[in-house]
Structure formats: structure tokens, C-alpha cells
Design a protein around this motif. Structure first.
Motif, PDB file in Angstrom:
ATOM      1  N   ILE A 714       0.709  -1.257   0.096  1.00 11.62           N
ATOM      2  CA  ILE A 714      -0.384   0.338  -0.109  1.00 11.62           C
ATOM      3  C   ILE A 714       1.256   0.667   0.500  1.00 11.62           C
ATOM      4  N   ALA A 715       1.781   1.218   0.420  1.00 10.84           N
ATOM      5  CA  ALA A 715       2.615   2.495   1.001  1.00 10.84           C
ATOM      6  C   ALA A 715       3.258   2.201  -0.158  1.00 10.84           C
ATOM      7  N   SER A 716       3.948   1.709  -0.994  1.00 11.22           N
ATOM      8  CA  SER A 716       5.016   2.025  -1.841  1.00 11.22           C
ATOM      9  C   SER A 716       3.549   2.392  -3.407  1.00 11.22           C
ATOM     10  N   LYS A 717       2.624   1.998  -3.978  1.00 11.81           N
ATOM     11  CA  LYS A 717       1.565   2.317  -4.174  1.00 11.81           C
ATOM     12  C   LYS A 717       1.190   4.069  -4.041  1.00 11.81           C
ATOM     13  N   CYS A 718       1.132   4.359  -3.063  1.00 11.01           N
ATOM     14  CA  CYS A 718       0.597   6.154  -2.706  1.00 11.01           C
ATOM     15  C   CYS A 718       2.358   6.504  -2.827  1.00 11.01           C
ATOM     16  N   LEU A 719       3.597   5.738  -3.160  1.00 16.70           N
ATOM     17  CA  LEU A 719       4.625   7.008  -2.872  1.00 16.70           C
ATOM     18  C   LEU A 719       4.864   6.947  -4.885  1.00 16.70           C
ATOM     19  N   ALA A 720       4.340   5.740  -5.573  1.00 12.50           N
ATOM     20  CA  ALA A 720       4.671   6.336  -7.144  1.00 12.50           C
ATOM     21  C   ALA A 720       5.339   7.779  -7.291  1.00 12.50           C
ATOM     22  N   LYS A 721       5.628   7.742  -8.594  1.00 13.92           N
ATOM     23  CA  LYS A 721       6.963   9.014  -8.731  1.00 13.92           C
ATOM     24  C   LYS A 721       5.344  10.044  -9.665  1.00 13.92           C
ATOM     25  N   SER A 722       4.401   8.994  -9.903  1.00 17.05           N
ATOM     26  CA  SER A 722       3.732  10.200 -11.564  1.00 17.05           C
ATOM     27  C   SER A 722       2.465   9.913 -10.288  1.00 17.05           C
ATOM     28  N   GLY A 723       1.437  11.130 -10.257  1.00 12.81           N
ATOM     29  CA  GLY A 723      -0.154  10.833  -9.357  1.00 12.81           C
ATOM     30  C   GLY A 723      -0.357  10.665  -9.858  1.00 12.81           C
ATOM     31  N   ILE A 724      -0.593   9.592 -10.932  1.00 13.48           N
ATOM     32  CA  ILE A 724      -1.735   9.722 -11.945  1.00 13.48           C
ATOM     33  C   ILE A 724      -1.511   7.648 -11.498  1.00 13.48           C
ATOM     34  N   ASN A 725      -0.487   7.070 -11.095  1.00 11.65           N
ATOM     35  CA  ASN A 725      -0.318   5.605 -10.333  1.00 11.65           C
ATOM     36  C   ASN A 725      -0.615   5.662  -9.318  1.00 11.65           C
ATOM     37  N   ARG A 726      -0.718   6.451  -9.116  1.00 14.57           N
ATOM     38  CA  ARG A 726      -0.981   6.236  -6.717  1.00 14.57           C
ATOM     39  C   ARG A 726      -2.432   6.255  -7.500  1.00 14.57           C
ATOM     40  N   PRO A 727      -3.130   5.206  -5.874  1.00 15.77           N
ATOM     41  CA  PRO A 727      -4.691   5.538  -5.648  1.00 15.77           C
ATOM     42  C   PRO A 727      -4.918   6.352  -5.186  1.00 15.77           C
ATOM     43  N   SER A 728      -6.275   5.848  -4.878  1.00 10.00           N
ATOM     44  CA  SER A 728      -7.410   7.475  -4.269  1.00 10.00           C
ATOM     45  C   SER A 728      -7.348   6.717  -3.089  1.00 10.00           C
ATOM     46  N   MET A 729      -7.685   8.153  -1.986  1.00  8.65           N
ATOM     47  CA  MET A 729      -7.424   7.742  -0.501  1.00  8.65           C
ATOM     48  C   MET A 729      -8.586   6.578   0.093  1.00  8.65           C
ATOM     49  N   GLY A 730      -9.784   7.002  -0.649  1.00  7.37           N
ATOM     50  CA  GLY A 730     -10.349   5.667  -0.224  1.00  7.37           C
ATOM     51  C   GLY A 730     -10.148   4.173  -0.400  1.00  7.37           C
ATOM     52  N   THR A 731      -9.642   4.339  -1.636  1.00  7.44           N
ATOM     53  CA  THR A 731      -8.645   2.551  -2.130  1.00  7.44           C
ATOM     54  C   THR A 731      -7.839   2.298  -0.837  1.00  7.44           C
ATOM     55  N   VAL A 732      -7.166   3.559  -0.632  1.00  3.90           N
ATOM     56  CA  VAL A 732      -6.054   3.125   0.291  1.00  3.90           C
ATOM     57  C   VAL A 732      -6.731   3.062   1.577  1.00  3.90           C
ATOM     58  N   LEU A 733      -7.919   3.376   2.014  1.00  6.29           N
ATOM     59  CA  LEU A 733      -8.536   3.416   2.810  1.00  6.29           C
ATOM     60  C   LEU A 733      -8.609   1.695   2.951  1.00  6.29           C
ATOM     61  N   ARG A 734      -9.232   1.175   2.628  1.00  2.96           N
ATOM     62  CA  ARG A 734     -10.423  -0.007   2.192  1.00  2.96           C
ATOM     63  C   ARG A 734      -9.315  -0.844   3.339  1.00  2.96           C
ATOM     64  N   ASN A 735      -8.509  -0.429   1.886  1.00  4.26           N
ATOM     65  CA  ASN A 735      -6.636  -1.877   1.747  1.00  4.26           C
ATOM     66  C   ASN A 735      -6.025  -1.730   3.482  1.00  4.26           C
ATOM     67  N   LEU A 736      -6.049  -0.702   3.828  1.00  7.35           N
ATOM     68  CA  LEU A 736      -5.950  -0.148   5.640  1.00  7.35           C
ATOM     69  C   LEU A 736      -6.868  -1.291   6.024  1.00  7.35           C
ATOM     70  N   GLU A 737      -7.799  -0.772   5.983  1.00  9.05           N
ATOM     71  CA  GLU A 737      -9.215  -1.373   6.872  1.00  9.05           C
ATOM     72  C   GLU A 737      -9.004  -2.951   6.564  1.00  9.05           C
ATOM     73  N   LEU A 738      -8.070  -3.378   5.877  1.00  5.10           N
ATOM     74  CA  LEU A 738      -8.443  -4.854   5.843  1.00  5.10           C
ATOM     75  C   LEU A 738      -7.265  -5.356   6.384  1.00  5.10           C
ATOM     76  N   VAL A 739      -6.164  -4.922   6.238  1.00  7.30           N
ATOM     77  CA  VAL A 739      -4.519  -5.053   6.416  1.00  7.30           C
ATOM     78  C   VAL A 739      -4.693  -5.121   8.150  1.00  7.30           C
ATOM     79  N   LEU A 740      -5.656  -4.325   8.584  1.00  6.59           N
ATOM     80  CA  LEU A 740      -6.465  -3.825  10.323  1.00  6.59           C
ATOM     81  C   LEU A 740      -6.981  -5.569  10.960  1.00  6.59           C
ATOM     82  N   HIS A 741      -8.114  -6.089   9.672  1.00  5.89           N
ATOM     83  CA  HIS A 741      -8.936  -7.064   9.553  1.00  5.89           C
ATOM     84  C   HIS A 741      -7.849  -8.486  10.006  1.00  5.89           C
TER      85      HIS A 741
END
Length: 802
Positions: A714-741
């Protein structure tokens, strides 16, 4: 007057200036300039060269050399009155360029003496100064009396650039300046950290600002008595005790101390406890200093045994803020048993939240032998971190060059058109600043706020006990933060901003934003005050303070991994709301661990919206704006293009994810070069499948391999060099909640009947959930549709935050 243009000095002009200042040998003594003067000025044995012909500006720029008016008076230090009767004034940004014979540390000493002249009132000047693209000070006014600001700058090339940057509709000035090589022993390469012994911290590459030089014995030492023209103030005003003895035995100092350390007159005086009534008195001798809160300081202690008669023992302890700086210091042994030999000790310490720095010396309590404790001198230097680097300069250079080309190619009429265009541009920019939920072009104003938001200054002073230092809990270059209690018993946090045009804009922006935003994971606005030139914002009280303090740099207990995940998710929820909760996205622009605050239950809330901006219009891909952000967290694509989108926040959030996992600063100069930058180091390890080396050692055994791999994806996708390749905040949130689960399932295997999703080194793979089938590739793919189908089923109440 607010127009900026970068003035670079051609080598031929620099060489010409060197010949003009031939009275000083730059290779040996450096540069000493009497700014605005037409003749050289002698100050003691040092000749300050006239800079009337110094080519710091282009011929087309007016050369503003001002001379003191007949009504001004001089009440100065020992530097010499004649040095301050003139000054040089700049309406635009200019650069002083200095050729250096060697790299390494150089002393930069800037003299400012504001006075009235026929053309300028120097008291009104507001400006910034940088060295080597590090900000020395920003948006400052020198209102009264002489101010000499001294810095130790580590220069890694043979050219030193000093830039003077006027504030909006203002100007800058300089009375005199000095640049010369610092003696090698004047600044150590590293020093021990008193709160984290035996850890040592490197000082290489950092700028040090002299805050105080203090001579014990209650005797001042002026620049004329110091080979490096330093000023040492008497220690009397800082002493906490009254029963002290002062010694003055300069003749007992053995040898000649190195001029880079301190003069004989400093080592020849001392302050010690008066033990004449009790020869076995065990007490500490303490000095209190007020400094900027929250910063690190290099502290140098100077010792020399000039006590007569000689004490039975010279074992004593040295403290900073009640921490040991040196336990059982054996001065006799350290000076090879030669009485009267100078010795100095360097340590690094952090000022308290109130801005108080306490220094003490005391007898070694574990010894039955009477041991006196004394101190001869003290130096305090503020350590400017790498976050002081000027990012804006990188983005503005192209603009300044364009302005230079246009101004040299067009007529006066074209210049007028250019100024008109700039005015219209800024007017249009301000008109675009909209409130959340308001129509396009409709500006926010304080009149839009509910009447209950505005607090009288008297109420704020009452809540903070008139801004008592005992209630100060933090601060920095922006101002100070206090805790307080309103009359109705409400506990609050009070941020008191420094006066500047930039802070005024941030003040208005933050109030406008927070007055229209409500979310569980955003800090709540209680009120504000704008009386008597004050800019004060009142927030809800956050018991646990910034997330940063719970990760590193303090004595607070370490957070467990599950708690860190919950805080990360709470921050993501607040940021997701900013991006999607109103008609136009709100871009925070300064997402970092210091701006995530924790309440008494460690629930995370985003704070500090002074740099926030509304996002682009529907028909636009980005907002063009000057770069703002924090070093280490700043989106490199935004820095390069000045195109701001929500994806810039995503990048900063990815950096903070690594910070939460590693429990270390984003930039740490004390580490080896390959580990200095957290993002580069962590991504390098991820590419080698060595993610476990990133994990905070205090989390040993808490983070499973599969969960770690998932989180790092998840972190590495957020740090993509081009903004267009980064996920939305909603996508990041859902995946983080999955990690917490998954983490909850791992912590409580008996309670969870659901099969755990299988994770490989790439991310999440397909699995079954009761009553629902879902398929998901690598987390790197961020399949939002497949996740959303099972999200409600997977996330149970025990870890739902909203």
C-alpha cells in the motif's frame, strides 16, 4: 516593490570585487563588508571593506545606499559605531556570492541596525535571508537596536550564496556582514544527545545559529576582547541562585586557549556555589535560559580550574534539563592533572515545551569527599534541521529567470503591463479561494463564520494564564502552542501565530476551512481571536499530542503495532473526507506525523490546515500554485511541476505510513548515507524483499510477514513517482482496514471463525468469506470493486472507527 528577481554574480564581477576589497585576504580572513559605505571602516584590527561598488545588483536596479538621519542615535555594542551609520537596501531579491578557498564550516555574521533615513525607515523592513538554500530566518522585522545574527554554515562547495528576500510590498537591508572560515575546533562534527546517552548525533551539513554566549563570573566579554569578535554576556541575569561566588583569575589560565574555542578572559572567570557556611554542601548551581521551544541545541560547556585554594576533588556532575550531560566529570584527569588548563564539553539537548533550557553543575553526590562545582562559560547554538531548506527556490528559479529576460527585453511600458498582469493574477488567485460548499468564486470571510467562533482576547488570556510559559506545550517558527481552560471548564489548545503576511494568510485559511468541516478524524475548531494584531486559533484539547512524539524523539512509551494501524486508518479517514466530503476536494498539503494529533484514547485527528487549498475545478486536472509542504514528505512531482492535486496528499500519506512502521524520522542525518532518507531506504529494502529491516525494533514479534508485505505494498503505491499511478484515498483506506482485519484475526485466532485472506509477497490473493465470494489480485492492483463487495462483511464493530 514586491517583485522578485534572482541576481547571480558573474565570476568576473566577483573577481573584481575581491580586488576592491584587497585590504582583506579572502583565503585567510574571509570577507568583512561595511554595507552601504563608500569608504573602508576599521573596527579594532579588522578592516571592513566598502561595498558601494559591490556588484550585487544589475545596473538597471537602483542602488539604495542609505545613511543615518540626523535625528537617529547610536547605542551599540563594541563593534564600532561607524559600522552602523550606513546600510544597503534591496527592493528585490538579491544574492551575495562569495568565492571560498576551502569547503567546510564558515561563520556567517549578519549585522542589522534599523534607523530612519531620508528615503527608508529600516524599522519597517520585513524580509527573509537564506544561505545555501537553507532558510536562516523568515519574514522578520528588526524593530529596535542592533541585532547581530551569527550562523555556522557547512559549505560543500567553493561558493557561498546569501540571499536577501523581501516580504510582500516590503524591502530588505543589511548594515554589515562577515563571512570567514570557522576554526576546525569551533564546531564538533557530532555530539552526545543528553536524553539518549550514549547516542551521538552528527552535525555535518546542518546550520547552527548562535543563541547565547555566556561568561560566568558575572563579567561580559565584548567582541574587542575575543579574537573571533564574539560577544559573551554576563551570567548574572540567568542565575537561579543568589548565594554564589564569582572568581576572576585570568592569570591562572595555563597556556593560550585556541582562539576557536574561547578567549582567556572567559576561562579566567567562573561562578561557583558559596559553601563557606557549609563546606559539605551538596547542591546544584543552575542557570535558566529562554529559547525557542521544540528545537535541538548544541550546548558547549567551558571549564578551567582557577579555584584557590584547590578543592579536594574535581569530581562533579553536569546536567541539562535535569538529564545527565556528564556524570562524575573528572576535570583533573581530563586536563592531565594540570590545574588551569581549559576544557570544553559538547552535548545536544532539546528545549522543553515552555522554551526553557536549564543548565546545572553540582557535586558528585556518591562521593564523601567534598567537591566544588563551577562553570566558566557556556555557548548555546540552535540546530537548524534539514526541513529549513528552501523548496520554493527550486520552483521559482524559472520564474525569476523569465522576469529577468522580460525586463531586459521590453520597454518601460511593457514593465507596467507586466506589473498589471501580476496584480490581476494575484487578484484572480485570491478570488478563487472558496469555502467548502460555496459556489464558485464566492470567497469565505470571517463574516461567514458563526458568531460563537470569535473569542475576545481577554478570554484567551484568562484561559492560558496570560500565555504562561508553564502552559506552553510546543512551538516553532510559526509561533507557540498553549494548553488552556475556558471559563466553562472546556479544555482547549491555543495556537498563537507569529506576525507575518504569510502567517496571516494561513490563519485565515485554517479558520475558513475548519469552520466548515466536521468529521471525527479532523481537529475541531473551538474559536479564534484577531484582536490587537493577535492571530490566535483555539482547538479542542488533544491529550496525547502529536503522533510524532509517540514514534521517536521523546521519552513517551512506544505504540504497539495494532494501535499504530488504527491511528493510520483514522488519519486516512480524515484525509478521505477532505478529498470527497464537499463539492470540491480539499488538499491538505502538509500531511505528516506532527500534524496528526491524538486524543486521550489515541484516536487520530488531522490538524494544521493553514496550507490547505481547494482542489481543481471539474474541467481541470490540477491547481497551479507555489510549492508548500515539509521536507521529506513533499510530492516530488508537485515540487517539479507546481501542479497540485489530491495525489500530492497521497504521496505524503505514504511517507507517513513508512514513518509509522519504522518509528524513525523521515530524514535522519545521524544515520549512514544509505539510510538517511526513509523513503529511499525502505523502497530499496522492499525491492530486495527485505521489508522486515524497516520495522521499528520495538515492534519485534508484532508484525507478521504477510501483514508487513501487504502494508508495504500500500505504501509503495502511494509513493509512485507519477500521481496518476497513485491510488485514491478511499482505496488506501479500504486496504488499510483490510490489513487491520487480518491483524485482529492474527491476534485473536480463536475468536475469528472466518478464514484469513492469504497473502503472498505480492499482496492479497483470492479467498472465501462466509456467504460472499470475492477475488482480489495483488494489493498493487487496488481492485476497488471487488473489495467493496465484501468490505461491510469483513470489517466488524470492534475495529470500525466511524
Amino acid at each position: 516593490m514586491g517583485s522578485l528577481s534572482l541576481i547571480a554574480l558573474p565570476p568576473c564581477l566577483l573577481a573584481w570585487f575581491l580586488m576592491a576589497a584587497s585590504a582583506v585576504d579572502p583565503a585567510t580572513d574571509g570577507y568583512f563588508i561595511d554595507c552601504g559605505s563608500s569608504t573602508n571602516t576599521m573596527v579594532g584590527e579588522v578592516e571592513f571593506a566598502a561595498d558601494e561598488s559591490f556588484p550585487g545588483v544589475t545596473p538597471s536596479t537602483p542602488r539604495n545606499y542609505v545613511r543615518m538621519g540626523s535625528n537617529s542615535s547610536l547605542q551599540l555594542l563594541d563593534y564600532g559605531d561607524s559600522l552602523y551609520t550606513t546600510a544597503r537596501v534591496f527592493n528585490t531579491m538579491v544574492e551575495y556570492g562569495f568565492l571560498l578557498k576551502e569547503t567546510g564550516r564558515h561563520v556567517v555574521r549578519l549585522h542589522f541596525f534599523p534607523f530612519d533615513s531620508d528615503t527608508f525607515d529600516l524599522h519597517t523592513a520585513m524580509f527573509s535571508v537564506s544561505a545555501q538554500d537553507f532558510m536562516l530566518f523568515q519574514d522578520h522585522r528588526f524593530k529596535n537596536g542592533l541585532v547581530v545574527k551569527e550562523y555556522s554554515v557547512d559549505v560543500d562547495s567553493n561558493h557561498l550564496a546569501l540571499k536577501f528576500i523581501p516580504g510582500n510590498d516590503s524591502f530588505s537591508f543589511i548594515s554589515a556582514l562577515e563571512v570567514f572560515p570557522a576554526p576546525k575546533e569551533a564546531t564538533p562534527e557530532d555530539a552526545s544527545v543528553v536524553e539518549m546517552a550514549p547516542k551521538r548525533q552528527t552535525l555535518r551539513g546542518l546550520i547552527l545559529e548562535t543563541v547565547l554566549r555566556v561568561n560566568m563570573g558575572n563579567v561580559s566579554v565584548g567582541p574587542g576582547d575575543d579574537p573571533l569578535r564574539r560577544n559573551w554576556v554576563a551570567d548574572g541575569e540567568f542565575l537561579k541562585h543568589s548565594g554564589v561566588l564569582t572568581l576572576s583569575r585570568i592569570q591562572d589560565v595555563k597556556g593560550t586557549p585556541s582562539q576557536g574555542i574561547a578567549p582567556r578572559s572567559v576561562y579566567g572567570t567562573a561562578t561557583m556555589l558559596d559553601s563557606s557556611h557549609d563546606p559539605h554542601l551538596h547542591a546544584n548551581l543552575t542557570w535558566n535560559f529562554t529559547v525557542d521551544p521544540g528545537f535541538e541545541f548544541l550546548i558547549r560547556f567551558h571549564f578551567c580550574d582557577i579555584v584557590d585554594p584547590p578543592p579536594e576533588s574535581l569530581f562533579f556532575n553536569v546536567y541539562v534539563n535535569s538529564w545527565y550531560a556528564y556524570q562524575n566529570l573528572d576535570l583533573g584527569k581530563l586536563t592531565s592533572e594540570v590545574r588551569g588548563s581549559p576544557y570544553y564539553l559538547d552535548v545536544i539537548a532539546t528545549s522543553r515545551g515552555s522554551g526553557l533550557l536549564t543548565v546545572s553543575v553540582g557535586p558528585y553526590a556518591d562521593s564523601d569527599i567534598y567537591s566544588t562545582a563551577f562553570l566558566n562559560g557556556l555557548e548555546v547554538m540552535k540546530i537548524h534541521s534539514v526541513t529549513s531548506r528552501l523548496f520554493i527556490l527550486a520552483g521559482q528559479r524559472s520564474k525569476w529567470k523569465t522576469v529577468m529576460v522580460i525586463s531586459s527585453a521590453v520597454s518601460i511600458l511593457s514593465c507596467l503591463v507586466l506589473f498589471l498582469a501580476i496584480y490581476l493574477f494575484y487578484s484572480r488567485r485570491h478570488s478563487k479561494h472558496v469555502c467548502p460548499g460555496k459556489s464558485k468564486g464566492e470567497r469565505c470571510s470571517f463574516s461567514d463564520l458563526k458568531s460563537g467562533y470569535r473569542y475576545p482576547l481577554m478570554a484567551i488570556k484568562e484561559a492560558t494564564d496570560n500565555f504562561s510559559e508553564d502552559l506552553a506545550v510546543g512551538g516553532g517558527e510559526f509561533g507557540k502552542v498553549y494548553k488552556g481552560v475556558l471559563r466553562d471548564g472546556t479544555r482547549v489548545t491555543v495556537k498563537r501565530l507569529c506576525q507575518s503576511l504569510q502567517r496571516e494568510e494561513e490563519f485565515r485559511t485554517e479558520i475558513e476551512m475548519l469552520s466548515h468541516l466536521r468529521h471525527r478524524h479532523l481537529i475541531s475548531l473551538v474559536g479564534y481571536c484577531d484582536e490587537q494584531h493577535e492571530m490566535i486559533i483555539v482547538y479542542e484539547f488533544m491529550e496525547k499530542g502529536p503522533l510524532k512524539n509517540h514514534l521517536y524523539g521523546s521519552s513517551l512509551p512506544s505504540l504497539c503495532w495494532k494501535k499504530r494501524l488504527e491511528i493510520c486508518i483514522g488519519s486516512a479517514k480524515g484525509l478521505h473526507y477532505l478529498h470527497t466530503g464537499s463539492s470540491k476536494a480539499i488538499i491538505h498539503r502538509d500531511v505528516r506525523s506532527e500534524n496528526v494529533l491524538l486524543d486521550q484514547n489515541f484516536m487520530a485527528k488531522l490538524a494544521d490546515f493553514g496550507a490547505s487549498r481547494t482542489g481543481p475545478e471539474i474541467d481541470q486536472s490540477h491547481v497551479s500554485t507555489a510549492v508548500k509542504g515539509s521536507f521529506g514528505y513533499l510530492d516530488p512531482e508537485y515540487l517539479r511541476s507546481q501542479h497540485l492535486t489530491e495525489k500530492s496528499d497521497i504521496y505524503s500519506f505514504g511517507v507517513m505510513m513508512l514513518e509509522i512502521l519504522a518509528g524513525r524520522p523521515v530524514i535522519d542525518p545521524s544515520l549512514p548515507k544509505d539510510q538517511l532518507n526513509l523513503v529511499e531506504w525502505a523502497m530499496h529494502l522492499k525491492n530486495k524483499d527485505q521489508e522486515h529491516e524497516v520495522v521499528d525494533p520495538r515492534l519485534l514479534g508484532q508484525v507478521g510477514d504477510q501483514i508487513l508485505c501487504n502494508y508495504m505494498d500500500i505504501a509503495s503505491k502511494c509513493l509512485a513517482k507519477s500521481g496518476i499511478n497513485r491510488p485514491s484515498m478511499g482505496t488506501v483506506l479500504r486496504n488499510l482496514e483490510l490489513v487491520l482485519h487480518l491483524q485482529v484475526q492474527e491476534d485473536n485466532p480463536v475468536r475469528n471463525e472466518e478464514p484469513s485472506p492469504q497473502i503472498d509477497h505480492k499482496g492479497l490473493s483470492a479467498t472465501d468469506v462466509p456467504s460472499v465470494q470475492f477475488s482480489m489480485g495483488s494489493i498493487g492492483d487496488f481492485n476497488e470493486t471487488s473489495i467493496s463487495k465484501v468490505f461491510a462483511k469483513m470489517v466488524r464493530r470492534e475495529f470500525r472507527q466511524i
